[in-house]
Design a protein around this motif. Structure first.
Motif, PDB file in Angstrom:
ATOM      1  N   LYS A 190     -60.895 -34.551 -29.550  1.00 24.21           N
ATOM      2  CA  LYS A 190     -61.425 -35.914 -29.725  1.00 24.21           C
ATOM      3  C   LYS A 190     -60.597 -36.429 -30.811  1.00 24.21           C
ATOM      4  O   LYS A 190     -60.092 -37.615 -30.500  1.00 24.21           O
ATOM      5  N   ARG A 191     -60.201 -35.879 -31.735  1.00 20.76           N
ATOM      6  CA  ARG A 191     -59.593 -36.577 -32.743  1.00 20.76           C
ATOM      7  C   ARG A 191     -58.056 -36.792 -32.382  1.00 20.76           C
ATOM      8  O   ARG A 191     -57.761 -37.871 -32.537  1.00 20.76           O
ATOM      9  N   ILE A 192     -57.530 -35.713 -31.646  1.00 21.82           N
ATOM     10  CA  ILE A 192     -56.225 -36.267 -31.164  1.00 21.82           C
ATOM     11  C   ILE A 192     -56.037 -37.241 -30.277  1.00 21.82           C
ATOM     12  O   ILE A 192     -55.218 -38.090 -30.190  1.00 21.82           O
ATOM     13  N   LEU A 193     -57.102 -37.195 -29.383  1.00 13.95           N
ATOM     14  CA  LEU A 193     -57.043 -38.274 -28.415  1.00 13.95           C
ATOM     15  C   LEU A 193     -57.383 -39.615 -28.898  1.00 13.95           C
ATOM     16  O   LEU A 193     -56.792 -40.841 -28.348  1.00 13.95           O
ATOM     17  N   THR A 194     -58.009 -39.714 -30.070  1.00 13.66           N
ATOM     18  CA  THR A 194     -58.530 -40.945 -30.621  1.00 13.66           C
ATOM     19  C   THR A 194     -57.281 -41.407 -31.082  1.00 13.66           C
ATOM     20  O   THR A 194     -56.893 -42.717 -30.874  1.00 13.66           O
ATOM     21  N   ILE A 195     -56.438 -40.830 -31.796  1.00 14.12           N
ATOM     22  CA  ILE A 195     -55.168 -41.143 -32.387  1.00 14.12           C
ATOM     23  C   ILE A 195     -54.300 -41.496 -31.339  1.00 14.12           C
ATOM     24  O   ILE A 195     -53.480 -42.653 -31.424  1.00 14.12           O
ATOM     25  N   LEU A 196     -54.254 -40.900 -30.071  1.00 15.15           N
ATOM     26  CA  LEU A 196     -53.413 -41.440 -29.036  1.00 15.15           C
ATOM     27  C   LEU A 196     -53.729 -42.624 -28.421  1.00 15.15           C
ATOM     28  O   LEU A 196     -52.630 -43.327 -28.160  1.00 15.15           O
ATOM     29  N   VAL A 250     -45.324 -46.076 -39.046  1.00 14.90           N
ATOM     30  CA  VAL A 250     -46.600 -45.563 -38.672  1.00 14.90           C
ATOM     31  C   VAL A 250     -46.640 -44.684 -37.395  1.00 14.90           C
ATOM     32  O   VAL A 250     -47.364 -43.817 -37.500  1.00 14.90           O
ATOM     33  N   TYR A 251     -45.956 -45.002 -36.556  1.00 10.56           N
ATOM     34  CA  TYR A 251     -45.563 -43.854 -35.275  1.00 10.56           C
ATOM     35  C   TYR A 251     -45.589 -42.540 -35.956  1.00 10.56           C
ATOM     36  O   TYR A 251     -46.256 -41.589 -35.683  1.00 10.56           O
ATOM     37  N   GLU A 252     -44.426 -42.390 -36.637  1.00 13.02           N
ATOM     38  CA  GLU A 252     -44.081 -41.217 -37.280  1.00 13.02           C
ATOM     39  C   GLU A 252     -45.215 -40.681 -37.994  1.00 13.02           C
ATOM     40  O   GLU A 252     -45.504 -39.116 -37.835  1.00 13.02           O
ATOM     41  N   LEU A 253     -46.045 -41.318 -38.796  1.00 12.99           N
ATOM     42  CA  LEU A 253     -47.003 -40.688 -39.520  1.00 12.99           C
ATOM     43  C   LEU A 253     -47.991 -40.183 -38.738  1.00 12.99           C
ATOM     44  O   LEU A 253     -48.448 -39.102 -38.784  1.00 12.99           O
ATOM     45  N   TRP A 254     -48.235 -40.864 -37.542  1.00 14.58           N
ATOM     46  CA  TRP A 254     -49.440 -40.426 -36.654  1.00 14.58           C
ATOM     47  C   TRP A 254     -48.856 -39.167 -35.801  1.00 14.58           C
ATOM     48  O   TRP A 254     -49.630 -38.139 -35.566  1.00 14.58           O
ATOM     49  N   PHE A 255     -47.548 -39.179 -35.536  1.00 23.37           N
ATOM     50  CA  PHE A 255     -47.101 -37.843 -34.946  1.00 23.37           C
ATOM     51  C   PHE A 255     -47.101 -36.661 -35.801  1.00 23.37           C
ATOM     52  O   PHE A 255     -47.487 -35.761 -35.434  1.00 23.37           O
ATOM     53  N   LYS A 256     -46.958 -37.019 -37.173  1.00 27.03           N
ATOM     54  CA  LYS A 256     -47.182 -35.893 -38.142  1.00 27.03           C
ATOM     55  C   LYS A 256     -48.767 -35.427 -37.862  1.00 27.03           C
ATOM     56  O   LYS A 256     -48.781 -34.196 -37.841  1.00 27.03           O
ATOM     57  N   GLN A 257     -49.590 -36.241 -37.877  1.00 20.97           N
ATOM     58  CA  GLN A 257     -50.898 -36.047 -38.106  1.00 20.97           C
ATOM     59  C   GLN A 257     -51.288 -35.204 -36.863  1.00 20.97           C
ATOM     60  O   GLN A 257     -51.984 -34.204 -36.459  1.00 20.97           O
ATOM     61  N   ILE A 258     -50.748 -35.714 -35.521  1.00 17.30           N
ATOM     62  CA  ILE A 258     -51.074 -35.047 -34.090  1.00 17.30           C
ATOM     63  C   ILE A 258     -50.421 -33.550 -34.172  1.00 17.30           C
ATOM     64  O   ILE A 258     -51.123 -32.855 -33.658  1.00 17.30           O
ATOM     65  N   GLY A 310     -52.921 -39.342 -21.462  1.00 15.58           N
ATOM     66  CA  GLY A 310     -52.572 -40.112 -22.529  1.00 15.58           C
ATOM     67  C   GLY A 310     -50.982 -40.076 -22.787  1.00 15.58           C
ATOM     68  O   GLY A 310     -50.526 -41.293 -23.160  1.00 15.58           O
ATOM     69  N   MET A 311     -50.623 -39.001 -22.903  1.00 16.41           N
ATOM     70  CA  MET A 311     -48.940 -38.772 -23.172  1.00 16.41           C
ATOM     71  C   MET A 311     -48.142 -39.782 -22.023  1.00 16.41           C
ATOM     72  O   MET A 311     -47.396 -40.618 -22.027  1.00 16.41           O
ATOM     73  N   GLN A 312     -48.650 -39.612 -20.700  1.00 14.18           N
ATOM     74  CA  GLN A 312     -47.931 -40.582 -19.516  1.00 14.18           C
ATOM     75  C   GLN A 312     -48.216 -42.094 -19.629  1.00 14.18           C
ATOM     76  O   GLN A 312     -47.339 -42.701 -19.479  1.00 14.18           O
ATOM     77  N   GLU A 313     -49.424 -42.194 -20.072  1.00 18.85           N
ATOM     78  CA  GLU A 313     -49.785 -43.683 -20.593  1.00 18.85           C
ATOM     79  C   GLU A 313     -49.119 -44.171 -21.450  1.00 18.85           C
ATOM     80  O   GLU A 313     -48.413 -45.520 -21.469  1.00 18.85           O
ATOM     81  N   VAL A 332     -54.795 -44.971 -30.275  1.00 19.52           N
ATOM     82  CA  VAL A 332     -54.277 -45.970 -31.368  1.00 19.52           C
ATOM     83  C   VAL A 332     -52.687 -46.055 -31.130  1.00 19.52           C
ATOM     84  O   VAL A 332     -52.124 -47.199 -31.161  1.00 19.52           O
ATOM     85  N   LEU A 333     -52.010 -44.898 -30.844  1.00 21.69           N
ATOM     86  CA  LEU A 333     -50.690 -44.817 -30.586  1.00 21.69           C
ATOM     87  C   LEU A 333     -50.173 -45.830 -29.342  1.00 21.69           C
ATOM     88  O   LEU A 333     -49.123 -46.607 -29.416  1.00 21.69           O
ATOM     89  N   VAL A 334     -51.036 -45.859 -28.453  1.00 23.14           N
ATOM     90  CA  VAL A 334     -50.614 -46.629 -27.076  1.00 23.14           C
ATOM     91  C   VAL A 334     -51.229 -48.198 -27.352  1.00 23.14           C
ATOM     92  O   VAL A 334     -50.396 -49.112 -27.183  1.00 23.14           O
ATOM     93  N   ALA A 335     -52.284 -48.435 -28.190  1.00 26.65           N
ATOM     94  CA  ALA A 335     -52.639 -49.590 -28.467  1.00 26.65           C
ATOM     95  C   ALA A 335     -51.812 -50.567 -29.300  1.00 26.65           C
ATOM     96  O   ALA A 335     -51.265 -51.670 -29.441  1.00 26.65           O
TER      97      ALA A 335
END
Ligand code: HEM
Length: 260
Positions: free
Chosen positions: A70-76, A38-46, A210-213, A78-81
């Motif tokens: 906004k879209r990228i930050l929302t995905i990020l 799932v991470y890799e799929l979201w990486f692809k989208q980001i 977000g990336m640092q988080e 999700v990635l952290v959560a």
């Protein structure tokens, strides 16, 4: 025949991609595999969205750029959560299949490295970790040489009429961005004069934070799962990951905070 959900989304193929390697197999290996996939799929989208964002910025299209942020930050978020889910796995549960990972590690995620390059973290060492002549190396090499999001942002500022120094617009794209007092002076005037352009700056700060988080949360998850053991990728594990923390992607946007 009418196209079905399964055909359009290729669900049959997708659901065959989870292949635990442990005997049994161990119950928790499924979670481990699915989480990474799932991470890799979201990486692809980001990556897809950042490519788009760069174009929107360079074309000075502020509204679509803000929406894409906004879209990228929302995905990020999700990635952290998502790390919370992996944290339901105890150290013993992970140990039950860890040796089956052999030398594989998230360290080798080529999409994560593309993301780092896109965000301006241009380490040549990263490129050297991929075998020369392979498609992955070629793709990464291309990303290494192309403009980062920061470079597109500087072009956006120039197109908005700001006097961006030539050295910044013509910098060596294969290096990470260094802090610059000239750019900081320019950014301070952006914040004072132009709320809309300053909003773009703030979204870059969101992305950086977000990336640092993510890095911090990934490290704590690793620490609670394997303690101070070596990583399967061969690094010192938590100690190595600590060295990647608190390194801003866009240092000028942080430096100016001291001066308002
Ligand atoms: C129990 C789960 C996990 C453990 C124990 C773990 C452990 C580690 C360790 C020890 C490293 C350092 C490199 C090494 O020697 O292997 C690492 C790096 C990394 N991991 Fe994980 N990880 C886990 C889950 C994840 C997940 C779900 C992702 C999402 C894709 C991920 C992505 C990464 C990335 C991108 C790096 C490289 C970081 C960098 O070099 O800056 N990891 N991981």
């Amino acid at each position: 025949m009418a196209l079905t959900y399964s055909e359009y989304l290729k669900i049959d193929g997708l659901l065959k991609l989870q292949e635990p390697r442990s005997d049994g197999p161990e119950h928790d290996e499924m979670l481990f595999i699915i989480t990474h996939q799932v991470y890799e799929l979201w990486f692809k989208q980001i990556i897809h969205e950042i490519d788009y964002l760069k174009l929107r910025l360079e074309a000075k299209e502020t509204a679509p750029a803000l929406n894409t942020f906004k879209r990228i930050l929302t995905i990020l978020k999700v990635l952290v959560a998502q790390l919370d889910i992996l944290e339901t796995m105890t150290p013993l549960e992970f140990l039950s299949f860890r040796e089956r990972l052999e030398t594989s590690s998230g360290f080798q995620s080529h999409q994560f490295r593309v993301l780092e390059y896109l965000l301006g973290n241009k380490s040549h060492q990263t490129l050297e970790n991929f075998k020369k002549g392979t498609p992955l190396h070629r793709e990464l090499d291309r990303r290494f040489r192309e403009r980062s999001l920061w470079d597109s942002f500087l072009r956006y500022l120039a197109n908005c009429g700001y006097d961006v120094p030539t050295f910044a617009l013509q910098r060596d794209l294969t290096t990470s961005v260094d802090a610059s007092e000239d750019i900081q002076t320019l950014l301070k005037s952006v914040y004072r004069e132009d709320f809309l352009v300053a909003s773009i700056c703030e979204r870059l700060v969101d992305l950086d934070e977000g990336m640092q988080e993510w890095r911090y949360r990934h490290l704590k998850m690793v620490e609670r799962t394997i303690g101070n053991k070596q990583g399967t990728g061969g690094s010192t594990g938590v100690d190595y990951l600590k060295g990647t923390l608190f390194k801003p992607l866009f240092p000028d946007l942080w430096a100016i905070r001291n001066e308002f």
